[in-house]
Design a protein around this motif. Sequence first.
Motif, PDB file in Angstrom:
ATOM      1  N   THR A   7       0.837  -1.202   0.000  1.00  0.00           N
ATOM      2  CA  THR A   7       0.000   0.000   0.000  1.00  0.00           C
ATOM      3  C   THR A   7       0.873   1.253   0.000  1.00  0.00           C
ATOM      4  O   THR A   7       0.572   2.227  -0.703  1.00  0.00           O
ATOM      5  N   TYR A   8       1.940   1.235   0.763  1.00  0.00           N
ATOM      6  CA  TYR A   8       2.890   2.349   0.805  1.00  0.00           C
ATOM      7  C   TYR A   8       3.487   2.602  -0.585  1.00  0.00           C
ATOM      8  O   TYR A   8       3.588   3.752  -1.027  1.00  0.00           O
ATOM      9  N   LEU A   9       3.882   1.534  -1.271  1.00  0.00           N
ATOM     10  CA  LEU A   9       4.441   1.684  -2.614  1.00  0.00           C
ATOM     11  C   LEU A   9       3.435   2.305  -3.575  1.00  0.00           C
ATOM     12  O   LEU A   9       3.789   3.161  -4.390  1.00  0.00           O
ATOM     13  N   GLN A  10       2.181   1.867  -3.454  1.00  0.00           N
ATOM     14  CA  GLN A  10       1.138   2.356  -4.352  1.00  0.00           C
ATOM     15  C   GLN A  10       0.745   3.793  -4.045  1.00  0.00           C
ATOM     16  O   GLN A  10       0.687   4.626  -4.947  1.00  0.00           O
ATOM     17  N   CYS A  11       0.466   4.066  -2.801  1.00  0.00           N
ATOM     18  CA  CYS A  11      -0.135   5.351  -2.419  1.00  0.00           C
ATOM     19  C   CYS A  11       0.886   6.447  -2.137  1.00  0.00           C
ATOM     20  O   CYS A  11       0.678   7.594  -2.537  1.00  0.00           O
ATOM     21  N   GLU A  12       1.941   6.120  -1.451  1.00  0.00           N
ATOM     22  CA  GLU A  12       2.915   7.135  -1.058  1.00  0.00           C
ATOM     23  C   GLU A  12       3.984   7.365  -2.129  1.00  0.00           C
ATOM     24  O   GLU A  12       4.340   8.506  -2.398  1.00  0.00           O
ATOM     25  N   LEU A  13       4.490   6.276  -2.698  1.00  0.00           N
ATOM     26  CA  LEU A  13       5.568   6.403  -3.674  1.00  0.00           C
ATOM     27  C   LEU A  13       5.075   6.407  -5.108  1.00  0.00           C
ATOM     28  O   LEU A  13       5.852   6.691  -6.018  1.00  0.00           O
ATOM     29  N   ASN A  14       3.810   6.044  -5.301  1.00  0.00           N
ATOM     30  CA  ASN A  14       3.194   6.042  -6.630  1.00  0.00           C
ATOM     31  C   ASN A  14       3.970   5.174  -7.628  1.00  0.00           C
ATOM     32  O   ASN A  14       4.173   5.572  -8.776  1.00  0.00           O
ATOM     33  N   TYR A  15       4.398   4.003  -7.188  1.00  0.00           N
ATOM     34  CA  TYR A  15       5.094   3.075  -8.074  1.00  0.00           C
ATOM     35  C   TYR A  15       4.116   2.525  -9.100  1.00  0.00           C
ATOM     36  O   TYR A  15       2.911   2.438  -8.847  1.00  0.00           O
ATOM     37  N   SER A  16       4.628   2.127 -10.240  1.00  0.00           N
ATOM     38  CA  SER A  16       3.776   1.573 -11.287  1.00  0.00           C
ATOM     39  C   SER A  16       3.182   0.245 -10.825  1.00  0.00           C
ATOM     40  O   SER A  16       3.731  -0.436  -9.949  1.00  0.00           O
ATOM     41  N   ALA A  17       2.068  -0.119 -11.422  1.00  0.00           N
ATOM     42  CA  ALA A  17       1.393  -1.371 -11.064  1.00  0.00           C
ATOM     43  C   ALA A  17       2.310  -2.566 -11.302  1.00  0.00           C
ATOM     44  O   ALA A  17       2.327  -3.518 -10.512  1.00  0.00           O
ATOM     45  N   HIS A  18       3.080  -2.510 -12.368  1.00  0.00           N
ATOM     46  CA  HIS A  18       4.007  -3.605 -12.675  1.00  0.00           C
ATOM     47  C   HIS A  18       5.065  -3.756 -11.576  1.00  0.00           C
ATOM     48  O   HIS A  18       5.356  -4.863 -11.133  1.00  0.00           O
ATOM     49  N   THR A  19       5.628  -2.655 -11.127  1.00  0.00           N
ATOM     50  CA  THR A  19       6.640  -2.689 -10.074  1.00  0.00           C
ATOM     51  C   THR A  19       6.050  -3.201  -8.763  1.00  0.00           C
ATOM     52  O   THR A  19       6.646  -4.035  -8.082  1.00  0.00           O
ATOM     53  N   VAL A  20       4.873  -2.713  -8.430  1.00  0.00           N
ATOM     54  CA  VAL A  20       4.203  -3.144  -7.198  1.00  0.00           C
ATOM     55  C   VAL A  20       3.928  -4.642  -7.237  1.00  0.00           C
ATOM     56  O   VAL A  20       4.180  -5.349  -6.260  1.00  0.00           O
ATOM     57  N   ASP A  21       3.448  -5.140  -8.367  1.00  0.00           N
ATOM     58  CA  ASP A  21       3.182  -6.578  -8.496  1.00  0.00           C
ATOM     59  C   ASP A  21       4.465  -7.394  -8.364  1.00  0.00           C
ATOM     60  O   ASP A  21       4.480  -8.450  -7.729  1.00  0.00           O
ATOM     61  N   ALA A  22       5.544  -6.900  -8.965  1.00  0.00           N
ATOM     62  CA  ALA A  22       6.824  -7.611  -8.885  1.00  0.00           C
ATOM     63  C   ALA A  22       7.321  -7.648  -7.444  1.00  0.00           C
ATOM     64  O   ALA A  22       7.765  -8.699  -6.960  1.00  0.00           O
ATOM     65  N   TYR A  23       7.243  -6.516  -6.747  1.00  0.00           N
ATOM     66  CA  TYR A  23       7.675  -6.471  -5.350  1.00  0.00           C
ATOM     67  C   TYR A  23       6.807  -7.392  -4.493  1.00  0.00           C
ATOM     68  O   TYR A  23       7.327  -8.104  -3.634  1.00  0.00           O
ATOM     69  N   ARG A  24       5.503  -7.369  -4.714  1.00  0.00           N
ATOM     70  CA  ARG A  24       4.594  -8.242  -3.950  1.00  0.00           C
ATOM     71  C   ARG A  24       4.977  -9.702  -4.159  1.00  0.00           C
ATOM     72  O   ARG A  24       5.100 -10.471  -3.201  1.00  0.00           O
ATOM     73  N   HIS A  25       5.176 -10.074  -5.396  1.00  0.00           N
ATOM     74  CA  HIS A  25       5.525 -11.458  -5.708  1.00  0.00           C
ATOM     75  C   HIS A  25       6.844 -11.845  -5.040  1.00  0.00           C
ATOM     76  O   HIS A  25       6.956 -12.907  -4.427  1.00  0.00           O
ATOM     77  N   ASP A  26       7.849 -10.980  -5.153  1.00  0.00           N
ATOM     78  CA  ASP A  26       9.152 -11.268  -4.556  1.00  0.00           C
ATOM     79  C   ASP A  26       9.048 -11.438  -3.052  1.00  0.00           C
ATOM     80  O   ASP A  26       9.599 -12.386  -2.484  1.00  0.00           O
ATOM     81  N   LEU A  27       8.336 -10.544  -2.399  1.00  0.00           N
ATOM     82  CA  LEU A  27       8.235 -10.589  -0.940  1.00  0.00           C
ATOM     83  C   LEU A  27       7.416 -11.780  -0.458  1.00  0.00           C
ATOM     84  O   LEU A  27       7.755 -12.403   0.550  1.00  0.00           O
ATOM     85  N   GLU A  28       6.355 -12.098  -1.170  1.00  0.00           N
ATOM     86  CA  GLU A  28       5.567 -13.271  -0.786  1.00  0.00           C
ATOM     87  C   GLU A  28       6.362 -14.548  -1.010  1.00  0.00           C
ATOM     88  O   GLU A  28       6.284 -15.480  -0.208  1.00  0.00           O
ATOM     89  N   GLU A  29       7.138 -14.596  -2.087  1.00  0.00           N
ATOM     90  CA  GLU A  29       7.987 -15.752  -2.353  1.00  0.00           C
ATOM     91  C   GLU A  29       9.028 -15.912  -1.244  1.00  0.00           C
ATOM     92  O   GLU A  29       9.261 -17.013  -0.738  1.00  0.00           O
ATOM     93  N   TRP A  30       9.640 -14.795  -0.851  1.00  0.00           N
ATOM     94  CA  TRP A  30      10.625 -14.837   0.228  1.00  0.00           C
ATOM     95  C   TRP A  30       9.972 -15.257   1.548  1.00  0.00           C
ATOM     96  O   TRP A  30      10.506 -16.082   2.283  1.00  0.00           O
ATOM     97  N   ALA A  31       8.815 -14.675   1.867  1.00  0.00           N
ATOM     98  CA  ALA A  31       8.132 -14.991   3.123  1.00  0.00           C
ATOM     99  C   ALA A  31       7.755 -16.467   3.172  1.00  0.00           C
ATOM    100  O   ALA A  31       7.871 -17.111   4.224  1.00  0.00           O
TER     101      ALA A  31
END
Length: 83
Positions: A7-31
């Motif tokens: 949510t921070y990436l989307q709302c505060e930093l205004n990252y692109s949807a593609h970047t947000v999805d990639a970060y989400r995937h990476d973090l969930e994979e790591w977790a």
Amino acid sequence: MISSFITYLQCELNYSAHTVDAYRHDLEEWACFATSGNMDELDTASVTVSDLRLWIAALAQKGLSPLSLRRKVQSLRAFFRYL
């Protein structure tokens, strides 16, 4: 915790949807890796650099490209900076 970072990436930093999805995937994979599949038990306070290196090494052994590995490291770095 990951969801608030996303949510921070989307709302505060205004990252692109593609970047947000990639970060989400990476973090969930790591977790998932860090908790043996039970992401609800993720305790970021107990994570060590060795734990992170172990995950990156496992990904490298699977044949991930250096560019993909770099993005995954960046995802983790941004997440831990956020925390």
